[in-house]
Design an enzyme around this catalytic site. Structure first.
Site, PDB file in Angstrom:
ATOM      1  N   GLU A 108     -15.475 -20.372  -4.575  1.00  0.00           N
ATOM      2  CA  GLU A 108     -16.550 -19.394  -4.642  1.00  0.00           C
ATOM      3  C   GLU A 108     -17.810 -19.730  -3.841  1.00  0.00           C
ATOM      4  OE1 GLU A 108     -16.827 -18.696  -8.984  1.00  0.00           O
ATOM      5  OE2 GLU A 108     -15.920 -16.768  -8.471  1.00  0.00           O
ATOM      6  N   CYS A 161       7.523   0.916   4.667  1.00  0.00           N
ATOM      7  CA  CYS A 161       7.135   1.787   3.553  1.00  0.00           C
ATOM      8  C   CYS A 161       7.038   3.247   3.976  1.00  0.00           C
ATOM      9  CB  CYS A 161       5.815   1.324   2.946  1.00  0.00           C
ATOM     10  SG  CYS A 161       4.366   1.610   4.000  1.00  0.00           S
ATOM     11  N   PHE A 208      -8.795 -13.033  -6.913  1.00  0.00           N
ATOM     12  CA  PHE A 208     -10.229 -12.917  -6.638  1.00  0.00           C
ATOM     13  C   PHE A 208     -11.031 -12.417  -7.834  1.00  0.00           C
ATOM     14  CE2 PHE A 208      -7.706 -11.480  -2.912  1.00  0.00           C
ATOM     15  CZ  PHE A 208      -7.739 -12.678  -2.213  1.00  0.00           C
ATOM     16  N   CYS A 222      -1.425  -1.624   5.745  1.00  0.00           N
ATOM     17  CA  CYS A 222      -1.710  -3.054   5.567  1.00  0.00           C
ATOM     18  C   CYS A 222      -0.727  -3.964   6.299  1.00  0.00           C
ATOM     19  CB  CYS A 222      -1.737  -3.419   4.089  1.00  0.00           C
ATOM     20  SG  CYS A 222      -0.110  -3.378   3.311  1.00  0.00           S
ATOM     21  N   LYS A 237     -14.907   4.923  20.158  1.00  0.00           N
ATOM     22  CA  LYS A 237     -14.474   5.143  18.779  1.00  0.00           C
ATOM     23  C   LYS A 237     -15.406   4.383  17.861  1.00  0.00           C
ATOM     24  CE  LYS A 237     -10.526   4.616  15.635  1.00  0.00           C
ATOM     25  NZ  LYS A 237      -9.074   4.334  15.561  1.00  0.00           N
ATOM     26  N   CYS A 286       0.810  -1.224   0.000  1.00  0.00           N
ATOM     27  CA  CYS A 286       0.000   0.000   0.000  1.00  0.00           C
ATOM     28  C   CYS A 286       0.837   1.264   0.000  1.00  0.00           C
ATOM     29  CB  CYS A 286      -0.952   0.005   1.201  1.00  0.00           C
ATOM     30  SG  CYS A 286      -0.147   0.298   2.792  1.00  0.00           S
ATOM     31  N   GLU A 342      -8.086 -10.734 -13.906  1.00  0.00           N
ATOM     32  CA  GLU A 342      -8.488 -11.323 -15.179  1.00  0.00           C
ATOM     33  C   GLU A 342      -8.388 -10.298 -16.302  1.00  0.00           C
ATOM     34  OE1 GLU A 342     -12.221 -13.423 -15.117  1.00  0.00           O
ATOM     35  OE2 GLU A 342     -11.957 -14.044 -13.048  1.00  0.00           O
TER      36      GLU A 342
END
Length: 1311
Positions: free
Chosen positions: A1256, A73, A786, A48, A421, A43, A790
């Site tokens: 799935e 990072c 996921f 993450c 919160k 990220c 594609e």
């Protein structure tokens, strides 16, 4: 004298850098300079945890070494002078010795795609370095800063729990080795791994902290300064030096953890002098007296947490309770990685309007000590934090002023402190609203001495309710006063000041949160249980637990036959050690060039002019490319690669900068100027429907039976609507491609993070006007897919390939997270209108449905899948309905294109059917289970197109098994009893069946698979097949298949990668059919080889496999075989003529899920208390891997149906475009209890050794949680006098839940 040479130890090795780059992050340094790619970039903003490493620092005063995790990072390299860094490579390796953390994560099946695994490993490793025997709670909360999209977290936690001193085998004497099914000799397994096989953790074997950093005092006492082109980085080692620097550089900025400032330096937003306070002893002290805790301004939130935790143990009463409230707040600030570097001083000075720290400290009346750095006497001025807050959220500190410490007061007798919160995810999330509330009562009375209500998220700064504070003094604390406060809050807190979230919701929450405070205070005073617990609170969050039940292989199965047994993911150990190679881990070529995309900043507009002259003039920039550079501009995907004359969504790719480095490419991309002429746009699905902006030829309609007659014969007619929002794929590895020209006739090697190699090859060939045989496309593994890999990778690869041919150089294109989310496809959004007619018993007689799908700016997949979706709705939902009229509309909007995502067409349809079942039950006042059972497919049933459902009986078996195993009927009573006794929290319980097809049935060619199997002279076996490994364990299962057929140990079999040169024209790895298609192809190839080896085996039955192979080779026998599998023409579904005899999908997966949830009626917050799932996967090839897929599918589905929000603003700009604005579930969002049972059945339709696909179908499990939430809402509405059906849309956001519960309509009078 100042030092200008950076010294940092990485994995025990000393590295020196003279005048290091200030723009370089630790992550860049590790991956690029030190070639340590185990630490991942996912990220780039600390959101993450994939880049987690451990930093170790020696304190010369205490002579202690502090180990803490950080996000590499965000961490500037220059901030690490004199520190030691440990990466995943530094703690263990498959080549030397594994660390127990790496081993346990792998062998507990906690690594699927593996991209996030190094980050989890380092978070756990850091915990162990500080707490060698951690508690279960410490382990469960250790991963607040780590995200995973694959596993669902359960298996990660299961493996790491074994490090706890509190951990015991949950099964005890009931171990799987001791259990048999009651009525058979089948062995029942109840765990996926055996912890007794794990290596023991011995802390003495951990890497030693470098002696040099302890002995050489200059690392800690010597002032350093690094100078860059636009920034100077100074690290003083005394307060006196800080003052000198501030006098010398009045505009200098202070920092400690360098998270925001580090990012500002890299992006060029921050220039000048930056002063790091991380090594100033005067700012690093913590002490306490009888009244408060004095905290040095440079103390990090993690250090503060540890100190307060120690103090709280020896305190009692209100003081202890107050400290625990502060601990609760601190524990919800980011993750460990953030809290380890962010200081309390910077938390105040940053002045953010949603700051958790600021909000609570304001309520507590905390004060700061401030010095004027330009004054010689350094006089300390004490100011309340409220005095430092400007209306615009900025801090009122003068440039020369510095916060040196913060005083946090203890709560005294009669004082009550509350913190709340509210956010869309339990951890690693900014608050949408937070509050700190403090009440002080006069001694031995209910008279208010002081009341402070402070809210964050309402404006650019935290706001104290001034009128409440003024009016409260002297008033009696009681029900009557609640009404007064709620009225005053309307004028005190202006929720319209901060354009973030729903105004109405925030306005209601202001009063709701005060009511929660009132209820908690009263409960505490009366020593009663909290009637409205906070679901995000660490203290009220129970530990998670889970169970798995599956059947072991039959006793007669040969020991060497691995099919059906649990076997660890083939690359799990490589993934947990950081050795697994992903696309961006490939070493860079010396002359490699880089690309950055130029995106549209308009939703719909004509492109008037593109001026890239300034960008192209920058050093290191080679050129700007756009539509005109596409070789074949007539290709039907050309305008999806680069927009030509018109942009059709914000994020549409206009062009790309090619440069010598990635940093220069991205900087130059910001200098490309595009002029637009705006066009009318359609952003919302409802607007597309109103304007009938449909794809040509739509709607598509499917009819069966006599619907008019069926409605006339129905006892009841019900009409309704339901919407389902889209979803971000949020694979951990972004879109990445590397293209290398190989030197002859336009030959290219394309390494792409794609699920569909052959389609990418076809499309790039078309764009380049180059034959497909010149393009080699390959990939070793994906960091998650996921469905999101594609279509989008095609355009990424096309751009990289254009550049590669243009310059005849290797090209790398890596999308950063924000660019990835702005550019790529999303899950489709739907809105559905329905009408059903049914009998008094709940049997559906007629169904009329219109489904409207938002396809984005282009029809894409939906041009050909909408007919399939209607078939799916009519026959694949597990219910027999004989009369229907179904219509599907593909709507076009100026938003991101939509594409398949796990489950693709079926989630909105399954959600629709469950909404209908729910409506029928409520309308007829009959049990939900009755409605399901009367409509459910049964043995002997046929679909409307007359396909016999041979496995339909399994649906009832799963249903009854799950209801019994989950104790559904008793729990139904318990939930109803709970709801009658609980006013402010409600529980819901729901059971739903799962009936889901596997594979792609709408094209004849989509049922084929191919493989190539080679046997080498030493007896080792190499397999190449057309499927892509992306965490689902495909390679592992296919190795198991090959092992069974060849009768060779799995260790002798290797799958290198997926490559179009080895297996051409392979289908997309999707739709859960990978194991079927490619597994059958591997089986076919291996069976051919077995036949060829048979004569040599028969001649030497007592000889080993290697002897037979060598004999065959010496006899000139072909030891390479191609395998192929074709599902057959009978499984092609003709949508134009559904009655032509085509069966469609090969088989169905059956199952049932029971979900129990709890809802906070005062906020809309919710949590899943328990999930019970029973699935029939036939005879699973690998039960442990399949259970992991179920875990991950449920958590992803929970995000889809409950917590994730794909958000566009009113102008069509994507708002949810990074980790801070789009929130997938975290480890504390999973079910408190998760029970999974696999049924082994002998399916009449399953393909590969009786197994069924698993990826799935479990996505439907999330609907059970959604419907359970609806059940809880119904209970609240009933108590508040609201009856009848109601619409709950997906995702079931807290705002929706809150408004539908109607609890706010009864208070304050209803308390």
């Amino acid at each position: 004298m100042e030092a200008n040479t950076l010294v940092v130890f990485v994995n025990g090795v000393k590295y020196t850098e003279v005048n290091p780059s200030l723009e370089t992050t630790l992550l860049q340094y590790l991956r690029t300079e030190l070639c340590l790619p185990g630490t991942k970039l996912a990220c780039g903003e600390g959101g993450c945890g994939a880049c987690t490493v451990m930093v170790s620092r020696y304190n010369p005063s205490s002579k202690q070494i502090r180990h803490y995790s950080v996000n590499a990072c965000l961490m500037p390299l220059v901030a690490l002078h004199g520190l030691a860094v440990t990466t995943v490579e530094g703690i263990g390796s498959t080549k030397t010795k594994l660390h127990p953390v790496q081993e346990r994560l792998a062998k507990a099946y906690g690594s699927q795609c593996g991209f996030c695994s190094p980050g989890f490993v380092m978070s756990m490793y850091t915990l162990l370095r500080n707490y060698p025997e951690p508690s279960m709670t410490q382990i469960e909360t250790a991963f607040q800063g780590n995200l995973c999209r694959c596993t669902g977290y359960r298996s990660i936690l299961a493996g790491f729990r074994t490090f706890s001193k509190e951990w015991l085998c949950e099964k005890g004497e009931n171990c799987c080795q001791n259990q048999n099914a009651a009525d058979t000799n089948k062995k029942i397994c109840t765990k996926t791994f055996d912890a007794s096989e794990f290596a023991l953790y011995d802390r003495t074997q951990d890497p030693i902290f470098p002696n040099e950093l302890q002995i050489e005092t200059s690392y800690h006492t010597k002032r350093i300064k690094f100078t860059g082109a636009t920034v100077q980085w100074c690290r003083p080692t005394s307060l006196e030096q800080v003052c000198q620097l501030k006098q010398e550089y009045p505009e200098a900025l202070f920092t400690v953890g360098a998270t925001l400032i580090g990012k500002g330096i890299r992006t060029g937003k921050i220039q000048g002098v930056v002063v790091s306070l991380s090594h100033v002893p005067e700012l690093l002290d913590v002490s306490s007296d009888d009244d408060n805790i004095k905290v040095g301004a440079a103390i990090t939130l993690a250090q503060l947490y540890e100190y307060i935790e120690t103090i709280a143990e020896i305190k009692n009463g209100e003081t202890k309770a107050g400290l625990e409230t502060v601990l609760d707040m601190l524990h919800q600030v980011g993750g460990h990685q953030l809290r380890n570097v962010v200081s309390i001083g910077s938390s105040i000075a940053s002045g953010l309007g949603r700051s958790d720290v600021l909000t609570l400290l304001l309520a507590m009346g905390a004060t700061t000590e401030i010095i004027d750095t330009t004054c010689l006497n350094k006089t300390i001025v004490c100011k309340e934090i409220s005095q430092l807050m400007n209306d615009d959220g900025t801090c009122l500190l003068e440039k020369q002023e510095l916060i040196t410490s913060v005083n946090i007061p203890y709560m005294s007798q009669g004082e009550h402190l509350y913190w709340h919160k509210h956010a869309s995810r339990a951890d690693l999330n900014l608050a949408s609203i937070n509050c700190g509330m403090r009440l002080k009562l006069q001694a031995n009375s209910h008279i208010i001495e002081d009341l402070v209500l402070c809210y964050g998220g309402m404006a650019k700064r935290s706001i104290i309710a001034a009128n409440v504070k003024k009016e409260a003094t002297g008033k009696a604390w009681g029900k009557e006063f609640v009404a007064v406060v709620c009225k005053l809050l309307e004028s005190d807190i202006d929720v319209t000041l901060y354009k973030d979230g729903s105004v109405d919701y925030k306005k209601a929450l202001v009063s709701s949160l005060f009511l929660k405070f009132y209820l908690k205070v009263n409960a505490k005073v009366m020593s009663q249980p909290d009637p409205s617990p906070d679901m995000s609170s660490v203290r009220s969050h129970p530990l998670s637990k889970a169970s798995e039940i599956f059947e072991d292989v039959p006793p007669e199965q040969a020991a060497e036959d691995i099919v059906g047994r649990t076997m660890v993911h083939k690359a799990a150990l490589q993934q947990t050690t950081g050795e697994a190679v992903f696309c961006d881990d490939l070493p860079m070529y010396k002359d490699e060039i880089h690309i950055a995309l130029v995106l549209s900043h308009r939703v719909h507009a004509n492109i008037v002019k593109i001026d890239a002259s300034k960008a192209e003039s920058l050093a290191g920039v080679l050129s700007f490319i756009s539509f005109k550079d596409i070789p074949n501009q007539q290709s039907n995907i050309a305008e999806h690669v680069f927009a030509d004359k018109e942009v059709e969504y914000e994020g549409h790719v206009i062009g790309a900068i090619i440069a010598k480095t990635e940093t220069r490419a991205r900087a130059a991309a910001n200098n490309v100027v595009v002029e637009y002429d705006d066009l009318p746009s359609i952003v919302r699905l409802e607007d597309a429907i109103k304007k009938e902006n449909f794809m040509a030829g739509h709607p598509v309609v499917l009819k069966h039976g006599d619907i008019d007659k069926a409605f006339q014969e129905s006892d009841v007619t019900i009409e309704g609507e339901i919407a389902m929002d889209g979803q971000e794929h949020f694979y951990m590895e972004t879109q990445i491609c590397r293209v290398v020209p190989t030197g002859e006739e336009q030959e290219l090697e394309i390494v792409s993070s794609t699920q569909f190699l052959s389609e990418l090859q076809t499309r790039v060939s078309e764009i380049l006007n180059v034959p497909q045989n010149r393009l080699t496309v390959k990939i070793k593994r994906l960091g998650g897919g996921f469905g999101g890999k594609e279509e989008s990778p095609i355009y990424v690869a096309a751009i990289a390939s254009i550049a590669a041919l243009k310059y005849n150089k290797p090209v790398r294109l890596v999308l950063d997270r924000r660019t990835d989310m702005r550019v790529t496809h999303k899950r489709q959004e739907t809105w559905t209108k329905y009408k059903v007619g049914c009998s008094k018993s709940g049997k559906i007689l007629a169904e009329e449905v219109s489904v409207y799908t938002n396809a984005g700016y282009t029809p894409g997949f939906f041009g050909f899948v909408q007919p399939a979706s209607l078939f799916c709705l009519a026959s694949d939902q597990g219910y027999k309905i004989d009369n229907f009229k179904l219509s599907a509309y593909t709507c076009l909007t100026n938003t991101n294109p939509r594409a398949p995502m796990r489950g693709f067409m079926t989630p909105p349809l399954a959600l629709l059917m469950q909404a209908i079942m729910n409506d029928i039950a409520l309308k007829l006042n009959i049990p939900y289970t009755q409605v399901h059972e009367i409509n459910m497919y049964k043995s002997g049933d046929h679909t409307f197109y007359n396909r016999e459902l041979k496995d339909a009986g399994s649906l009832k078996v799963c249903w009854e098994t799950c209801l019994n195993k989950s104790d559904y009927y008793n729990r139904r009573t318990q939930v109803d009893n709970y709801n009658r006794s609980s006013r402010w929290t409600k529980r819901g319980l729901c059971a739903i069946p799962i009936y889901r097809d596997v594979g792609i049935g709408f094209f004849r060619h989509m049922g084929q698979g191919a493989a190539l199997v080679n046997i080498y002279k030493d007896g080792s076996v190499w397999i190449s097949h057309g499927g892509v490994e992306m965490g689902q364990g495909l390679h592992t299962k296919l190795i198991q298949v090959a092992s069974k057929v060849l009768q060779v140990p799995c260790e002798r079999i290797h799958i290198l990668e997926t490559n179009t040169n080895c297996v051409p024209n392979a289908l997309v790895t999707a739709a859960s059919h990978g194991s079927d298609l490619f597994g059958m192809a591997v089986k076919d190839a291996c069976e051919k080889l077995v036949v060829r080896l048979k004569p040599y085996k028969q001649k030497n039955l007592d000889k080993p496999w290697e002897k037979w192979v060598m004999d065959a080779y010496l006899d000139s026998t072909n030891l390479s075989a191609a395998g192929f599998y074709d599902r057959g023409p009978q499984h092609y579904q003709n949508f134009n003529n559904p009655y032509d005899g085509g069966k469609g999908h090969q088989y169905y997966v059956c199952g049932t899920t029971v979900a129990e949830v709890e809802v906070d009626c005062l906020t809309g917050a919710n949590r899943v208390l328990r999930i019970d799932a029973t699935l029939d996967l036939g005879r699973s090839l690998n039960p442990a891997i399949d259970i992991g897929q179920i875990d991950g599918a449920f958590v992803m589905a929970f995000g889809l149906f409950v917590s994730e929000k794909l958000e566009y603003d009113k102008n069509g700009f994507l708002v949810s475009k990074d980790t801070s604005s789009y929130h997938i579930p975290g480890s504390r969002d999973i079910p408190t209890q998760f029970n999974i049972q696999l049924l082994n059945t002998d399916s009449k339709e399953a393909v590969l050794y009786g197994s069924k696909g698993v990826g799935e179908p479990p996505i439907h499990m999330g609907i059970a949680a959604f419907m359970a939430i609806k059940d809880a809402i119904r209970a609240s509405r009933k108590e508040n006098g609201v009856t009848g059906n109601f619409q709950l849309d997906s995702p079931a956001s807290s705002e929706q839940i809150f408004h539908l519960c109607k609890a706010s309509s009864t208070y304050p009078s209803g308390i």
